[in-house]
Scaffold this motif. Structure first.
Motif, PDB file in Angstrom:
ATOM      1  N   MET A 126       0.795  -1.204   0.000  1.00  0.00           N
ATOM      2  CA  MET A 126       0.000   0.000   0.000  1.00  0.00           C
ATOM      3  C   MET A 126       0.839   1.271   0.000  1.00  0.00           C
ATOM      4  O   MET A 126       0.395   2.253  -0.553  1.00  0.00           O
TER       5      MET A 126
ATOM      6  N   GLU B 270      -7.706   2.933  -5.881  1.00  0.00           N
ATOM      7  CA  GLU B 270      -7.174   2.467  -4.599  1.00  0.00           C
ATOM      8  C   GLU B 270      -8.283   1.987  -3.674  1.00  0.00           C
ATOM      9  O   GLU B 270      -8.068   1.135  -2.830  1.00  0.00           O
TER      10      GLU B 270
ATOM     11  N   ILE C  98      -8.753  -1.805  -3.419  1.00  0.00           N
ATOM     12  CA  ILE C  98      -7.724  -2.653  -2.838  1.00  0.00           C
ATOM     13  C   ILE C  98      -8.148  -3.063  -1.432  1.00  0.00           C
ATOM     14  O   ILE C  98      -8.507  -2.213  -0.615  1.00  0.00           O
ATOM     15  N   GLN C  99      -8.110  -4.336  -1.157  1.00  0.00           N
ATOM     16  CA  GLN C  99      -8.501  -4.856   0.160  1.00  0.00           C
ATOM     17  C   GLN C  99      -7.397  -4.587   1.181  1.00  0.00           C
ATOM     18  O   GLN C  99      -6.253  -4.954   0.964  1.00  0.00           O
ATOM     19  N   THR C 100      -7.737  -3.900   2.247  1.00  0.00           N
ATOM     20  CA  THR C 100      -6.762  -3.608   3.308  1.00  0.00           C
ATOM     21  C   THR C 100      -7.402  -3.850   4.666  1.00  0.00           C
ATOM     22  O   THR C 100      -8.607  -4.013   4.790  1.00  0.00           O
TER      23      THR C 100
END
Length: 55
Positions: A1, A27, A30-32
């Motif tokens: 990231m 963004e 995106i899996q965070t």
């Protein structure tokens, strides 16, 4: 990231708000995990908001 955030910061610093908006939008997919990422996302969105207002 961190590489995504660095890219967003560089594009914003260059004054390319349309490009930054595209990176920020991408963004989001995106899996965070964790609150730190949410805070970084908020920071990028605020920078973009103020960059649009500065024009």
């Amino acid at each position: 990231m961190p590489e995504v955030q660095a890219r967003i910061n560089a594009v914003l610093a260059a004054g390319m708000t349309t490009g930054a908006a595209k990176f920020i939008h991408g963004e989001r997919g995106i899996q965070t995990f964790g609150k730190a990422r949410a805070l970084a996302r908020l920071h990028a969105n605020l920078r973009l908001f103020f960059a649009h207002g500065a024009k």
